[in-house]
Design an enzyme around this catalytic site. Structure first.
Site, short mmCIF file in Angstrom:
data_model
loop_
_atom_site.label_atom_id
_atom_site.label_comp_id
_atom_site.label_asym_id
_atom_site.label_seq_id
_atom_site.Cartn_x
_atom_site.Cartn_y
_atom_site.Cartn_z
N THR A 1 12.70 76.73 -125.99
CA THR A 1 12.70 77.80 -124.99
C THR A 1 12.25 77.29 -123.62
O THR A 1 12.27 78.05 -122.65
CB THR A 1 11.76 78.94 -125.41
OG1 THR A 1 10.47 78.36 -125.71
CG2 THR A 1 12.27 79.67 -126.63
N VAL B 1 12.94 71.92 -120.23
CA VAL B 1 13.63 70.71 -120.73
C VAL B 1 14.31 71.00 -122.06
O VAL B 1 15.45 70.57 -122.30
CB VAL B 1 12.63 69.54 -120.87
CG1 VAL B 1 13.29 68.35 -121.57
CG2 VAL B 1 12.12 69.11 -119.50
N ARG C 1 5.05 82.68 -130.19
CA ARG C 1 5.39 83.67 -129.16
C ARG C 1 6.89 83.92 -129.07
O ARG C 1 7.34 85.01 -128.77
CB ARG C 1 4.93 83.16 -127.76
CG ARG C 1 3.47 83.04 -127.56
CD ARG C 1 3.18 82.51 -126.14
NE ARG C 1 3.53 81.09 -125.96
CZ ARG C 1 2.74 80.08 -126.29
NH1 ARG C 1 1.56 80.32 -126.81
NH2 ARG C 1 3.11 78.83 -126.10
N CYS D 1 9.90 61.48 -115.85
CA CYS D 1 11.11 61.75 -115.08
C CYS D 1 11.23 60.88 -113.82
O CYS D 1 12.30 60.36 -113.52
CB CYS D 1 11.18 63.23 -114.71
SG CYS D 1 9.61 63.91 -114.14
N GLN E 1 8.77 65.61 -105.82
CA GLN E 1 9.13 66.09 -107.16
C GLN E 1 9.30 67.61 -107.21
O GLN E 1 8.48 68.36 -106.68
CB GLN E 1 8.09 65.62 -108.18
CG GLN E 1 8.08 64.09 -108.31
CD GLN E 1 7.12 63.55 -109.33
OE1 GLN E 1 6.41 62.59 -109.05
NE2 GLN E 1 7.09 64.11 -110.52
N SER F 1 10.62 72.22 -111.39
CA SER F 1 11.09 72.33 -112.78
C SER F 1 10.49 71.25 -113.67
O SER F 1 10.41 71.41 -114.88
CB SER F 1 12.62 72.27 -112.85
OG SER F 1 13.07 71.02 -112.39
N GLY F 2 10.03 70.14 -113.04
CA GLY F 2 9.40 69.08 -113.82
C GLY F 2 8.10 69.52 -114.47
O GLY F 2 7.61 68.88 -115.40
N HIS G 1 14.49 65.58 -108.38
CA HIS G 1 13.43 64.75 -107.79
C HIS G 1 14.05 63.77 -106.79
O HIS G 1 15.12 63.19 -107.05
CB HIS G 1 12.73 63.91 -108.85
CG HIS G 1 11.82 64.68 -109.76
ND1 HIS G 1 11.55 66.02 -109.64
CD2 HIS G 1 11.08 64.24 -110.83
CE1 HIS G 1 10.70 66.38 -110.59
NE2 HIS G 1 10.41 65.33 -111.33
N ASN H 1 16.03 65.99 -112.47
CA ASN H 1 14.91 65.60 -113.33
C ASN H 1 14.97 66.22 -114.72
O ASN H 1 14.41 65.68 -115.67
CB ASN H 1 13.58 65.95 -112.67
CG ASN H 1 13.52 67.39 -112.21
OD1 ASN H 1 14.20 67.77 -111.26
ND2 ASN H 1 12.74 68.20 -112.89
P1 A2P Z 1 7.14 79.00 -126.04
O1 A2P Z 1 8.25 79.41 -125.13
O2 A2P Z 1 7.18 79.71 -127.35
O3 A2P Z 1 5.79 79.01 -125.38
P2 A2P Z 1 7.97 74.53 -120.48
O4 A2P Z 1 7.85 73.04 -120.37
O5 A2P Z 1 9.15 75.08 -119.75
O6 A2P Z 1 6.69 75.20 -120.12
O7 A2P Z 1 8.24 74.84 -122.04
C1 A2P Z 1 7.35 74.42 -123.05
C2 A2P Z 1 8.02 74.56 -124.39
O8 A2P Z 1 7.10 74.13 -125.39
C3 A2P Z 1 8.38 75.99 -124.74
O9 A2P Z 1 9.54 75.99 -125.54
C4 A2P Z 1 7.19 76.42 -125.56
O10 A2P Z 1 7.44 77.45 -126.45
C5 A2P Z 1 6.92 75.16 -126.34
N1 A2P Z 1 5.55 75.15 -126.86
C6 A2P Z 1 4.40 75.16 -126.17
N2 A2P Z 1 3.34 75.15 -127.01
C7 A2P Z 1 3.85 75.13 -128.26
C8 A2P Z 1 3.28 75.10 -129.57
N3 A2P Z 1 1.97 75.10 -129.75
N4 A2P Z 1 4.11 75.08 -130.63
C9 A2P Z 1 5.45 75.09 -130.45
N5 A2P Z 1 6.05 75.10 -129.23
C10 A2P Z 1 5.26 75.12 -128.15
#
Ligand code: A2P
Length: 352
Positions: A23, A26, A51, A141, A168, A171-172, A253, A327
């Site tokens: 989600t 990246v 979540r 990146c 940078q 989005s990174g 970037h 990036n």
């Molecule tokens: P979630 O959307 O459920 O929080 P970004 O780099 O854009 O912030 O995204 C971080 C990604 O890592 C998201 O998909 C987030 O899921 C996931 N994530 C963060 N913490 C956890 C965790 N403890 N277990 C599984 N996925 C995680």
């Protein structure tokens, strides 16, 4: 126990692929990249935190349901692409590898582990053949786009010293960081006070040092550029003098790079080396305002754009370059998928 073997995989075989962090900024790009490049996926396992469990993401012409990451998530998985932060990678990378998956990890958790190759396919793909922990690390990146641009020059004249300043994009730092930039921008334009959410200060209409402190008054991001460049290039003697900043750009970037070599290099020679170099688009235009590599043009594309290739005015035989890439693509998702493509469409090592 690991041993090199050909597993007989061919492009006709299909693979069960997990994306951890599906989600995120990246992770979503990883899913899109697998689809766009028609990676032979028999089943995609989209994993995120509790979540997001039950939400859906687009996958080919359908919607894929997000599953909560857990210890049993990797049963039957061939390839696990991780981009959910360092602690998730530290905890679950070995679990995925023990379950038999080849892990390609976009976090910084395993990058400097001597038992984990740190790979940019255009530069050091052979390093991925030896992976005692079953984990291949995807570099930072900023480092990826820099080494793609510099590798052809390094091969010709061996780099002595790099001075790099980054610009940078937000989005990174993830999806929430982009939202923060947009919310702050709306606040500024509306004459409202800026209330930073994930940034340590105002990013809208501003420039920020945005990383944790590292040793010697350099940020952790700056140290990543030092250590990762040396590891990927396989040359611990390369000097790297980095300054990293975050700019109010959504994606893409940019880097201003000064580079010195063990023998003099001219801009003309560098351009001929870069023209046609793998992964590089050389922007060879003479200077004109607005004609140079730009994040707005690079975003949504795969290449590393190299422009403003100039002989340095003060250091004979040294060069200045301006390098831009998406990036989320080459700096993260694309590089990870390219590693998987090259591993799984030729002979690979598998856990026995
Ligand atoms: P979630 O959307 O459920 O929080 P970004 O780099 O854009 O912030 O995204 C971080 C990604 O890592 C998201 O998909 C987030 O899921 C996931 N994530 C963060 N913490 C956890 C965790 N403890 N277990 C599984 N996925 C995680």
């Amino acid at each position: 126990m690991w041993r090199p073997m050909s597993n007989g995989m061919s492009s006709a075989k299909t693979f069960v692929v997990a994306v951890v962090g599906a989600t995120g900024a990246v992770g979503r790009e990883m899913v899109r990249t697998l689809e766009r490049r028609r990676f032979p996926v028999s089943r995609l396992v989209a994993l995120a935190s509790k979540r997001s469990a039950g939400q859906t993401i687009p996958w080919h012409n359908t919607e894929l349901t997000i599953e909560e990451l857990g210890p049993t998530s990797f049963a039957g998985v061939d390839i696990a692409l991780f981009s959910a932060g360092g602690s998730v990678s530290r905890d679950y990378g070995p679990i995925a590898a023990n379950a038999g998956a080849v892990v390609i990890d976009n976090s910084s958790a395993w990058r400097m582990d001597p038992a984990c190759p740190l790979v940019v396919p255009e530069v050091n793909m052979a390093a991925a053949d030896v992976r005692p922990k079953g984990i291949v690390a995807n570099p930072n990146c900023s480092t990826i786009q820099m080494v793609v641009a510099l590798k052809p020059l390094h091969d010709a004249a061996r780099i002595k010293h790099i001075i790099v300043s980054t610009y940078q994009a937000t989005s990174g730092k993830g999806h929430a960081a982009v939202e923060d930039l947009l919310a702050q921008s709306r606040a500024v334009l509306g004459g409202m006070p800026v209330e930073p959410d994930v940034f340590p200060g105002q990013i809208a209409f501003n420039v920020l040092s945005d990383w944790k402190a590292g040793e010697g008054d350099y940020s952790e991001e700056e140290w990543k550029m030092v250590h990762e460049t040396r590891k990927i290039m396989g040359d611990a003697s390369i000097g790297v003098s980095p300054t990293t900043v975050r700019v109010p750009v959504v994606n893409g970037h940019a880097e201003s790079i000064h580079v010195q070599f063990h023998r003099p290099m001219t801009a003309s020679e560098a351009k001929s080396l870069l023209r046609g170099a793998e992964g590089v688009v050389l922007m060879d235009d003479t200077y004109a305002p607005g004609v140079h590599p730009q994040p707005a043009h690079a975003t949504g594309t795969d290449a590393v754009y190299v422009g403003r290739v100039r002989d340095d005015l003060a250091v004979p035989g040294a060069l200045n370059l301006f390098v831009v890439a998406d990036n989320l693509r080459k700096g993260a998702a694309l590089n990870a998928v390219q590693i998987a493509e090259r591993l799984f469409t030729s002979s690979v090592e598998r856990r026995t």
